[in-house]
Scaffold this motif. Structure first.
Motif, PDB file in Angstrom:
ATOM      1  N   ALA A  62       0.832  -1.205   0.000  1.00  0.00           N
ATOM      2  CA  ALA A  62       0.000   0.000   0.000  1.00  0.00           C
ATOM      3  C   ALA A  62       0.868   1.257   0.000  1.00  0.00           C
ATOM      4  O   ALA A  62       0.586   2.224  -0.719  1.00  0.00           O
ATOM      5  N   VAL A  63       1.933   1.242   0.802  1.00  0.00           N
ATOM      6  CA  VAL A  63       2.834   2.402   0.843  1.00  0.00           C
ATOM      7  C   VAL A  63       3.487   2.593  -0.532  1.00  0.00           C
ATOM      8  O   VAL A  63       3.571   3.719  -1.037  1.00  0.00           O
ATOM      9  N   ILE A  64       3.935   1.476  -1.144  1.00  0.00           N
ATOM     10  CA  ILE A  64       4.553   1.555  -2.470  1.00  0.00           C
ATOM     11  C   ILE A  64       3.562   2.098  -3.498  1.00  0.00           C
ATOM     12  O   ILE A  64       3.915   2.899  -4.361  1.00  0.00           O
ATOM     13  N   LEU A  65       2.288   1.683  -3.386  1.00  0.00           N
ATOM     14  CA  LEU A  65       1.312   2.146  -4.375  1.00  0.00           C
ATOM     15  C   LEU A  65       1.035   3.641  -4.206  1.00  0.00           C
ATOM     16  O   LEU A  65       0.819   4.353  -5.190  1.00  0.00           O
ATOM     17  N   GLY A  66       1.038   4.123  -2.974  1.00  0.00           N
ATOM     18  CA  GLY A  66       0.912   5.568  -2.761  1.00  0.00           C
ATOM     19  C   GLY A  66       2.068   6.314  -3.398  1.00  0.00           C
ATOM     20  O   GLY A  66       1.888   7.329  -4.081  1.00  0.00           O
ATOM     21  N   LEU A  67       3.268   5.775  -3.193  1.00  0.00           N
ATOM     22  CA  LEU A  67       4.469   6.382  -3.778  1.00  0.00           C
ATOM     23  C   LEU A  67       4.391   6.375  -5.310  1.00  0.00           C
ATOM     24  O   LEU A  67       4.667   7.391  -5.967  1.00  0.00           O
ATOM     25  N   ILE A  68       4.008   5.227  -5.874  1.00  0.00           N
ATOM     26  CA  ILE A  68       3.906   5.108  -7.332  1.00  0.00           C
ATOM     27  C   ILE A  68       2.914   6.130  -7.881  1.00  0.00           C
ATOM     28  O   ILE A  68       3.179   6.802  -8.877  1.00  0.00           O
ATOM     29  N   THR A  69       1.749   6.250  -7.223  1.00  0.00           N
ATOM     30  CA  THR A  69       0.737   7.210  -7.670  1.00  0.00           C
ATOM     31  C   THR A  69       1.300   8.626  -7.696  1.00  0.00           C
ATOM     32  O   THR A  69       0.988   9.424  -8.582  1.00  0.00           O
ATOM     33  N   ALA A  70       2.168   8.923  -6.725  1.00  0.00           N
ATOM     34  CA  ALA A  70       2.671  10.292  -6.606  1.00  0.00           C
ATOM     35  C   ALA A  70       3.835  10.583  -7.547  1.00  0.00           C
ATOM     36  O   ALA A  70       3.960  11.696  -8.049  1.00  0.00           O
ATOM     37  N   VAL A  71       4.696   9.594  -7.826  1.00  0.00           N
ATOM     38  CA  VAL A  71       5.938   9.941  -8.542  1.00  0.00           C
ATOM     39  C   VAL A  71       6.077   9.387  -9.961  1.00  0.00           C
ATOM     40  O   VAL A  71       6.928   9.863 -10.719  1.00  0.00           O
ATOM     41  N   VAL A  72       5.275   8.382 -10.357  1.00  0.00           N
ATOM     42  CA  VAL A  72       5.515   7.764 -11.663  1.00  0.00           C
ATOM     43  C   VAL A  72       5.236   8.723 -12.829  1.00  0.00           C
ATOM     44  O   VAL A  72       5.917   8.685 -13.849  1.00  0.00           O
ATOM     45  N   GLY A  73       4.243   9.615 -12.661  1.00  0.00           N
ATOM     46  CA  GLY A  73       3.976  10.598 -13.707  1.00  0.00           C
ATOM     47  C   GLY A  73       5.219  11.424 -14.019  1.00  0.00           C
ATOM     48  O   GLY A  73       5.587  11.611 -15.185  1.00  0.00           O
ATOM     49  N   GLY A  74       5.876  11.895 -12.975  1.00  0.00           N
ATOM     50  CA  GLY A  74       7.094  12.692 -13.159  1.00  0.00           C
ATOM     51  C   GLY A  74       8.228  11.873 -13.751  1.00  0.00           C
ATOM     52  O   GLY A  74       9.044  12.387 -14.524  1.00  0.00           O
ATOM     53  N   ILE A  75       8.285  10.583 -13.397  1.00  0.00           N
ATOM     54  CA  ILE A  75       9.340   9.722 -13.944  1.00  0.00           C
ATOM     55  C   ILE A  75       9.155   9.533 -15.450  1.00  0.00           C
ATOM     56  O   ILE A  75      10.106   9.659 -16.229  1.00  0.00           O
ATOM     57  N   ILE A  76       7.909   9.259 -15.879  1.00  0.00           N
ATOM     58  CA  ILE A  76       7.657   9.089 -17.320  1.00  0.00           C
ATOM     59  C   ILE A  76       7.957  10.394 -18.058  1.00  0.00           C
ATOM     60  O   ILE A  76       8.556  10.398 -19.127  1.00  0.00           O
ATOM     61  N   ARG A  77       7.532  11.530 -17.462  1.00  0.00           N
ATOM     62  CA  ARG A  77       7.833  12.840 -18.048  1.00  0.00           C
ATOM     63  C   ARG A  77       9.329  12.989 -18.314  1.00  0.00           C
ATOM     64  O   ARG A  77       9.747  13.362 -19.422  1.00  0.00           O
ATOM     65  N   ASP A  78      10.152  12.661 -17.308  1.00  0.00           N
ATOM     66  CA  ASP A  78      11.593  12.846 -17.460  1.00  0.00           C
ATOM     67  C   ASP A  78      12.184  11.864 -18.474  1.00  0.00           C
ATOM     68  O   ASP A  78      13.093  12.217 -19.229  1.00  0.00           O
ATOM     69  N   LEU A  79      11.658  10.621 -18.503  1.00  0.00           N
ATOM     70  CA  LEU A  79      12.138   9.652 -19.491  1.00  0.00           C
ATOM     71  C   LEU A  79      11.862  10.155 -20.901  1.00  0.00           C
ATOM     72  O   LEU A  79      12.712  10.068 -21.789  1.00  0.00           O
ATOM     73  N   LEU A  80      10.645  10.688 -21.126  1.00  0.00           N
ATOM     74  CA  LEU A  80      10.295  11.178 -22.460  1.00  0.00           C
ATOM     75  C   LEU A  80      11.166  12.367 -22.857  1.00  0.00           C
ATOM     76  O   LEU A  80      11.407  12.598 -24.033  1.00  0.00           O
ATOM     77  N   ALA A  81      11.620  13.128 -21.863  1.00  0.00           N
ATOM     78  CA  ALA A  81      12.489  14.272 -22.150  1.00  0.00           C
ATOM     79  C   ALA A  81      13.958  13.852 -22.162  1.00  0.00           C
ATOM     80  O   ALA A  81      14.849  14.691 -22.242  1.00  0.00           O
ATOM     81  N   ASN A  82      14.199  12.534 -22.079  1.00  0.00           N
ATOM     82  CA  ASN A  82      15.560  11.985 -22.134  1.00  0.00           C
ATOM     83  C   ASN A  82      16.445  12.492 -20.994  1.00  0.00           C
ATOM     84  O   ASN A  82      17.612  12.816 -21.192  1.00  0.00           O
ATOM     85  N   GLU A  83      15.874  12.546 -19.790  1.00  0.00           N
ATOM     86  CA  GLU A  83      16.654  12.893 -18.612  1.00  0.00           C
ATOM     87  C   GLU A  83      16.538  11.782 -17.576  1.00  0.00           C
ATOM     88  O   GLU A  83      15.549  11.057 -17.545  1.00  0.00           O
ATOM     89  N   ILE A  84      17.544  11.674 -16.719  1.00  0.00           N
ATOM     90  CA  ILE A  84      17.408  10.786 -15.575  1.00  0.00           C
ATOM     91  C   ILE A  84      16.320  11.361 -14.677  1.00  0.00           C
ATOM     92  O   ILE A  84      16.346  12.554 -14.376  1.00  0.00           O
ATOM     93  N   PRO A  85      15.312  10.536 -14.293  1.00  0.00           N
ATOM     94  CA  PRO A  85      14.198  11.072 -13.496  1.00  0.00           C
ATOM     95  C   PRO A  85      14.690  11.856 -12.284  1.00  0.00           C
ATOM     96  O   PRO A  85      15.496  11.364 -11.488  1.00  0.00           O
ATOM     97  N   ALA A  86      14.194  13.091 -12.149  1.00  0.00           N
ATOM     98  CA  ALA A  86      14.633  13.989 -11.088  1.00  0.00           C
ATOM     99  C   ALA A  86      14.426  13.366  -9.717  1.00  0.00           C
ATOM    100  O   ALA A  86      15.251  13.523  -8.810  1.00  0.00           O
ATOM    101  N   VAL A  87      13.336  12.618  -9.547  1.00  0.00           N
ATOM    102  CA  VAL A  87      13.009  12.086  -8.221  1.00  0.00           C
ATOM    103  C   VAL A  87      14.085  11.104  -7.737  1.00  0.00           C
ATOM    104  O   VAL A  87      14.270  10.922  -6.530  1.00  0.00           O
ATOM    105  N   LEU A  88      14.811  10.485  -8.668  1.00  0.00           N
ATOM    106  CA  LEU A  88      15.866   9.538  -8.270  1.00  0.00           C
ATOM    107  C   LEU A  88      17.079  10.265  -7.701  1.00  0.00           C
ATOM    108  O   LEU A  88      17.928   9.660  -7.054  1.00  0.00           O
ATOM    109  N   MET A  89      17.174  11.546  -7.967  1.00  0.00           N
ATOM    110  CA  MET A  89      18.302  12.331  -7.492  1.00  0.00           C
ATOM    111  C   MET A  89      17.938  13.154  -6.261  1.00  0.00           C
ATOM    112  O   MET A  89      18.769  13.855  -5.717  1.00  0.00           O
TER     113      MET A  89
END
Lengths: 207, 207, 207
Positions: C119-146
């Protein structure tokens, strides 16, 4: 199945380590290390379950994969240099995981009545998609696309599984043969440097 | 529907070729070529089925898309230079595929009772996500994000489909109009160099 | 739930803006801007629904998220400079969205009988995966990982939710505490420059 489950956990742990190690190389922080460890460990199985429609996917109901990824992340964070030195141990665990992942993927596919080629593809997806997502997140071209032999081994293991299964061979023997084929080829490839020194990376340097 | 199915296979083949050609440009090995061919051909349809919950997804039950991708990979691997020379033939097949993919996506969406905008988006996803995954795996910014016209055409085709469908027009005519619109605009864009010489690539060079 | 729904829409809008702004920085055209806005706004919720098997996913049945993304794209396209100047307003909306997304993710997970950690992981996924896909499409390392702190906040909010829920606290109070924790920590982090000036970007420059 208990042996398969143990190998699955061991393989997930080895995959998680490879993700954590790549994250450290990319100067990611502890959370980035966990994410790369986690997606490498569970990306293949999660994609497999999504394609089959087997939801909620296992990562939500079986928390052990989350804990395995946390432990691998902390180990890699604390003992990075020591881990690099036992490279061949990690490579062996990775090989065990790879064979197991192929078997689990093909076995789930056959239980869902998919085609011969579909089952082989699902075994391959289970084995390699985690590493592909790991490399995408690290902004690299996925290593598996540059290294034929790694993937061909998984395809070979999948074909062996489906062929033996379709001839009515008992499942334990089918799994042993298929996983054994993948593991043996991987170990030989590592021992004799067939095209790769590194586990899951296309950067220069060991591991 | 037989015509739609033939166009679907032809379009998948053209999409697979575009993936294989990009993989060769990126110096990938034969397995990498197959993966890029495969994801380009089936990425859109697979995402569509996942979003609708239509599982196991078609790639697992209909192996023909796997075989199409293998054939396209081998052709691109063996006859790369010749394929580049018949660029316009591939572009035409790609256009036929694009129109067909939009129609299939919108049609499946409407059968699942989604909203007007949702159906248009699903047609667009079916048409462009394969190319987006292909470009991500090749570590490039997806070409479609840099080329408005390609995607706008798909959105236009989707809107035409939903509008005609909602006015009770017979399905054959709806499909013909929608796919025809996309194909015609694509062919005109190629013929008159509207903003693109290349099928699916943001690298320099033809195709 | 009406407050949660309003916060969800506001947060989706702020997320869409962050995608649109990154697309403009990357010189994408209007369609690319829309795609980045859209995937940032809905990527997390869509992944959440796919992992739970809750299909057709909400973006197909609730067109409002498509319209929100279109409006955010047009606003960013027309008023880019003005938006950059009201950076802190966008950051606040983003914080409200983040807290809301965590709550919705955890709440849906608990309704589907997943594990505590799941459940905690799913909350996290809901909050951050949109930004991760955004950064991948822009050819950057996802900001949230840094940026550890952004994600750790979401994990903290998720743990608070599950703990309070498991102790039988009324849902309104659970949601208020969990979302409030995330929002408060984000606002403090922005106010006191805890490790980030930028909303969702690892490029240099403000926002």
């Amino acid at each position: 199945m208990t042996i398969m489950y143990s190998l699955d956990l061991l393989g997930s742990f080895a995959f998680a380590l490879s993700g954590a190690i790549l994250a450290i190389r990319k100067n990611m922080d502890l959370f980035g290390i966990f994410v790369l460890a986690f997606v490498t460990a569970i990306g293949g199985g999660t994609t497999r379950d999504l394609l089959l429609g087997d939801t909620p996917v296992f990562i939500l109901t079986e928390p052990i994969y989350i804990y395995i990824s946390i432990i691998a992340s902390l180990l890699a964070f604390l003992f990075y240099r020591a881990l690099i030195r036992i490279n061949s141990v990690i490579l062996l665990a990775d090989a065990l995981g790879l064979g197991t992942f192929v078997c689990i993927g093909v076995s789930k596919a056959l239980a869902a009545d998919v085609s011969f080629a579909g089952a082989v593809i699902l075994g391959l997806i289970t084995a390699v998609v985690g590493g592909i997502i790991r490399d995408l997140l690290a902004n690299e071209i996925p290593a598996v696309l540059m290294r034929d032999f790694y993937a061909i081994t998984c395809i070979g293991g999948g074909i062996i599984y489906v062929l033996l299964h379709n001839h009515g061979i008992p499942q334990n023997f089918v799994m042993l043969s298929s996983a054994g084929f993948v593991i043996l080829l991987r170990v030989l490839a590592i021992r004799f440097n067939w095209c790769l020194v590194r586990v899951h990376s296309n950067t220069t340097g060991s591991l």
